[in-house]
Scaffold this motif. Sequence first.
Motif, mmCIF file in Angstrom:
data_model
loop_
_atom_site.group_PDB
_atom_site.id
_atom_site.type_symbol
_atom_site.label_atom_id
_atom_site.label_comp_id
_atom_site.label_asym_id
_atom_site.label_seq_id
_atom_site.Cartn_x
_atom_site.Cartn_y
_atom_site.Cartn_z
ATOM 1 N N LYS A 290 0.814 -1.213 0.000
ATOM 2 C CA LYS A 290 0.000 0.000 0.000
ATOM 3 C C LYS A 290 0.849 1.264 0.000
ATOM 4 C CE LYS A 290 -3.800 -2.309 2.432
ATOM 5 N NZ LYS A 290 -4.620 -2.361 3.665
ATOM 6 N N GLU A 291 1.824 1.342 0.876
ATOM 7 C CA GLU A 291 2.716 2.499 0.960
ATOM 8 C C GLU A 291 4.152 1.990 0.998
ATOM 9 O OE1 GLU A 291 1.457 5.554 3.904
ATOM 10 O OE2 GLU A 291 -0.108 4.094 4.367
ATOM 11 N N PRO A 292 4.703 1.607 -0.133
ATOM 12 C CA PRO A 292 6.042 0.979 -0.152
ATOM 13 C C PRO A 292 7.169 2.000 -0.015
ATOM 14 C CG PRO A 292 5.153 1.100 -2.372
ATOM 15 C CD PRO A 292 4.076 1.630 -1.466
ATOM 16 N N ASP A 293 7.250 2.608 1.161
ATOM 17 C CA ASP A 293 8.273 3.607 1.427
ATOM 18 C C ASP A 293 9.218 3.102 2.508
ATOM 19 O OD1 ASP A 293 7.034 5.501 -0.321
ATOM 20 O OD2 ASP A 293 5.581 5.948 1.266
ATOM 21 N N PHE A 294 10.470 3.581 2.459
ATOM 22 C CA PHE A 294 11.413 3.264 3.534
ATOM 23 C C PHE A 294 10.932 3.871 4.844
ATOM 24 C CE2 PHE A 294 14.883 4.687 6.268
ATOM 25 C CZ PHE A 294 15.524 3.475 6.525
ATOM 26 N N LEU A 295 11.122 3.115 5.910
ATOM 27 C CA LEU A 295 10.755 3.594 7.233
ATOM 28 C C LEU A 295 11.713 3.015 8.260
ATOM 29 C CD1 LEU A 295 8.638 5.007 9.140
ATOM 30 C CD2 LEU A 295 7.521 2.765 9.281
ATOM 31 N N PHE A 296 12.220 3.864 9.140
ATOM 32 C CA PHE A 296 12.949 3.346 10.294
ATOM 33 C C PHE A 296 11.986 3.308 11.469
ATOM 34 C CE2 PHE A 296 15.429 4.000 14.207
ATOM 35 C CZ PHE A 296 16.149 2.812 14.173
ATOM 36 N N ARG A 297 11.803 2.126 12.036
ATOM 37 C CA ARG A 297 10.863 1.947 13.144
ATOM 38 C C ARG A 297 11.678 1.735 14.430
ATOM 39 N NH1 ARG A 297 7.458 -0.857 10.656
ATOM 40 N NH2 ARG A 297 5.729 0.603 10.552
ATOM 41 N N PRO A 298 11.810 2.757 15.273
ATOM 42 C CA PRO A 298 12.667 2.650 16.463
ATOM 43 C C PRO A 298 12.294 1.504 17.381
ATOM 44 C CG PRO A 298 12.097 4.941 16.048
ATOM 45 C CD PRO A 298 11.265 4.123 15.112
ATOM 46 N N VAL A 299 11.013 1.250 17.548
ATOM 47 C CA VAL A 299 10.610 0.207 18.485
ATOM 48 C C VAL A 299 11.119 -1.176 18.063
ATOM 49 C CG1 VAL A 299 8.402 -0.343 17.380
ATOM 50 C CG2 VAL A 299 8.654 -0.641 19.861
ATOM 51 N N ALA A 300 11.386 -1.354 16.770
ATOM 52 C CA ALA A 300 11.863 -2.647 16.271
ATOM 53 C C ALA A 300 13.388 -2.756 16.294
ATOM 54 C CB ALA A 300 11.353 -2.871 14.856
ATOM 55 N N HIS A 301 14.067 -1.661 16.630
ATOM 56 C CA HIS A 301 15.533 -1.638 16.545
ATOM 57 C C HIS A 301 16.179 -2.150 17.828
ATOM 58 C CE1 HIS A 301 19.487 -0.420 15.266
ATOM 59 N NE2 HIS A 301 19.652 0.320 16.354
ATOM 60 N N ASP A 302 17.259 -2.883 17.655
ATOM 61 C CA ASP A 302 18.074 -3.342 18.781
ATOM 62 C C ASP A 302 18.988 -2.193 19.192
ATOM 63 O OD1 ASP A 302 20.045 -4.448 20.427
ATOM 64 O OD2 ASP A 302 19.983 -6.388 19.419
ATOM 65 N N ALA A 303 18.693 -1.588 20.340
ATOM 66 C CA ALA A 303 19.405 -0.382 20.748
ATOM 67 C C ALA A 303 20.677 -0.660 21.527
ATOM 68 C CB ALA A 303 18.478 0.505 21.584
ATOM 69 N N GLU A 304 20.994 -1.926 21.776
ATOM 70 C CA GLU A 304 22.179 -2.249 22.565
ATOM 71 C C GLU A 304 23.450 -2.092 21.727
ATOM 72 O OE1 GLU A 304 21.873 -2.767 25.775
ATOM 73 O OE2 GLU A 304 19.696 -2.537 25.522
ATOM 74 N N ALA A 305 24.612 -2.106 22.403
ATOM 75 C CA ALA A 305 25.898 -1.969 21.721
ATOM 76 C C ALA A 305 26.182 -3.196 20.853
ATOM 77 C CB ALA A 305 27.013 -1.785 22.745
ATOM 78 N N LYS A 306 26.938 -2.977 19.768
ATOM 79 C CA LYS A 306 27.338 -4.057 18.871
ATOM 80 C C LYS A 306 28.814 -3.924 18.545
ATOM 81 C CE LYS A 306 22.849 -2.975 17.536
ATOM 82 N NZ LYS A 306 22.205 -1.658 17.723
ATOM 83 N N VAL A 307 29.375 -4.990 17.978
ATOM 84 C CA VAL A 307 30.761 -4.978 17.489
ATOM 85 C C VAL A 307 30.761 -5.598 16.104
ATOM 86 C CG1 VAL A 307 33.119 -5.767 17.839
ATOM 87 C CG2 VAL A 307 31.713 -5.161 19.809
ATOM 88 N N VAL A 308 31.178 -4.827 15.086
ATOM 89 C CA VAL A 308 31.213 -5.287 13.699
ATOM 90 C C VAL A 308 32.639 -5.203 13.191
ATOM 91 C CG1 VAL A 308 30.407 -4.873 11.349
ATOM 92 C CG2 VAL A 308 28.823 -4.578 13.269
ATOM 93 N N LEU A 309 33.198 -6.324 12.776
ATOM 94 C CA LEU A 309 34.572 -6.379 12.259
ATOM 95 C C LEU A 309 35.560 -5.743 13.231
ATOM 96 C CD1 LEU A 309 33.835 -5.420 8.539
ATOM 97 C CD2 LEU A 309 34.250 -7.711 9.438
ATOM 98 N N GLY A 310 35.306 -5.967 14.509
ATOM 99 C CA GLY A 310 36.190 -5.442 15.533
ATOM 100 C C GLY A 310 35.930 -3.998 15.914
ATOM 101 N N GLN A 311 34.994 -3.331 15.249
ATOM 102 C CA GLN A 311 34.688 -1.935 15.530
ATOM 103 C C GLN A 311 33.469 -1.852 16.449
ATOM 104 O OE1 GLN A 311 36.525 0.795 14.277
ATOM 105 N NE2 GLN A 311 37.920 -0.854 13.680
ATOM 106 N N ALA A 312 33.611 -1.131 17.541
ATOM 107 C CA ALA A 312 32.514 -0.976 18.493
ATOM 108 C C ALA A 312 31.485 0.023 17.969
ATOM 109 C CB ALA A 312 33.055 -0.508 19.842
ATOM 110 N N ILE A 313 30.227 -0.343 18.083
ATOM 111 C CA ILE A 313 29.124 0.549 17.740
ATOM 112 C C ILE A 313 28.330 0.759 19.025
ATOM 113 C CG2 ILE A 313 27.015 0.800 16.366
ATOM 114 C CD1 ILE A 313 28.352 -0.747 14.173
ATOM 115 N N PRO A 314 28.423 1.948 19.621
ATOM 116 C CA PRO A 314 27.814 2.177 20.935
ATOM 117 C C PRO A 314 26.301 2.013 20.916
ATOM 118 C CG PRO A 314 29.354 3.935 20.349
ATOM 119 C CD PRO A 314 29.132 3.135 19.116
ATOM 120 N N SER A 315 25.750 1.836 22.063
ATOM 121 C CA SER A 315 24.306 1.708 22.189
ATOM 122 C C SER A 315 23.628 3.039 21.900
ATOM 123 C CB SER A 315 23.938 1.240 23.600
ATOM 124 O OG SER A 315 24.362 2.204 24.563
ATOM 125 N N GLY A 316 22.346 2.961 21.562
ATOM 126 C CA GLY A 316 21.547 4.167 21.375
ATOM 127 C C GLY A 316 21.702 4.852 20.040
ATOM 128 N N GLY A 317 22.340 4.216 19.083
ATOM 129 C CA GLY A 317 22.571 4.865 17.784
ATOM 130 C C GLY A 317 21.367 4.916 16.880
#
Length: 546
Positions: A290-317
Amino acid sequence: MRALPVWPLVALCLSCASRSQVAAREAPPAAPFDEARAVHVLQRLAYGPSARDLAEVKRLGVDGWVEAQLQPAPKAALPPGLEAKLQAFPTLGMSMQQLVEDYPRPPQEMPREEKRERGPSRVVFERSSARVLRAVESPRQLEEVLVDFWFNHFNVSEDKGVVKWMATAYERDAIRPHVFGTFRELLGATAHHPAMLFYLDNWRSTREGLSQEELRHPKRFRRQQAAAPAPMMDDGAEDEEAKPKLGLNENYARELLELHTLGVDGGYTQDDVREVARCFTGWTVRKPRKEPDFLFRPVAHDAEAKVVLGQAIPSGGGEKDGERVLDLLANHPSTARHVALKLARRFVADAPPPELVDRVAEVFLESKGDLRKVYRALFQSPEFQSPQTYAAKVKTPFEYVVSALRATDAQVEVTPRLLRHLALMGEPLYRAPAPTGFPEVAGPWVNSGALVARLNFGLDLVGGRLPGARVSWDAFAPKQAPSAVEWVDGLGRALLGAKPSEETRATILAALAEKREAASAVDEAPPVDVALIAGLLLGSPEFQKQ
């Protein structure tokens, strides 16, 4: 009349292990021109030589033509004839929502012809027709080759549900505007597009532990503030579009690392795949049907910290977690090498020299992914310009069909039958069956069935049996009626860029002799069958190469 001996050509294609080389012609001393090099450049950076483009290369010089292709005038008008054909396809300029609304899935009882005009079949036909017409007629040939390359690199398939309504905008908005930009721009455009998010299931991906109740009523919970209350898409249109099972989906993350950036040997682990998937949770599509648009849905996002290829990605991003991953991947040495390898494989050889790949990858890193600089480094390389690379690659079905239409100067009005020829050869447009896209090396395209399909296409084209493509031989006809051998050599130069090989000439002359023999049995004296010669030349081993 007995069947024409076309199988020797197929056998010759299958057994042709040695690389055929475009023969150079003598140029006038006053204005030396390397025609073999010009043909090579048009075979790789365009969809084969056409009379118009070969004249343009002669006017500008090979290097001048390449530079003009690398720097196309922004928003320059297309030829009026091509522009008129494209304007006859209203779906090309429509938004995804307009396409969904105006060309809905038709009911089963609707007549077939009405379905073709009012349903998604119309969207599919106009998209494929435009791709063919641009490839045949656009003077911005390198741009068209690059659109094909990058769409294949970031492949989505219209066979997957609502992608059939999204693929037009995907090519128009995510691929085409960025082929001369930076790799990061191109990567970001594809990552945000609903076609990619739907095709690789990222629209379904949510943080672990999310409930349907929390998704529907995020303000009742304290995980996120100011979250949009709209639910994940749930219109029940198709199984894959029904209410998704919540949880982490790794499909996009895996292909992003393996296919789009680092490559299968790029140094990532399964833990990296999972962490990347966590970064992209919440990147979704509002309502695909019906409305095929990009959307970022905060409630569905994992807000905790991550590590990708050894690089830290802080929480809350939030949404920026995904952007940080794209920044990291776009500037990674493994991405530079993977992209350099794929470009060298497309433009130089199926197995390009490692030292060439290394040099192009270095330019990628030094220029921060400036694609125009990367292309220039590749096209100016000794490996690309070496006569050893001439006619060293096999055309894909799309390259074959378009180059045949260009070589014969056909007047093209795309029809479903013309598009079906591509499907019979194994390359139905916008329908590559896997995220890897269509094969970019010779092996999958060199088999007896595919080569017979190519030969049949060539014979139908030049014989006037292909609706939507008309060929006139007036421009090819010599001033005086030549012998059969002269016709074969003359048409060979026009269609192949060089005289045909002795094997191809012998096969064609044998076919002509058999036809004359059959005609003499009924007291006929047929003229030289120009269409037969041209059709067999288009089916020859030489024409399969680029």
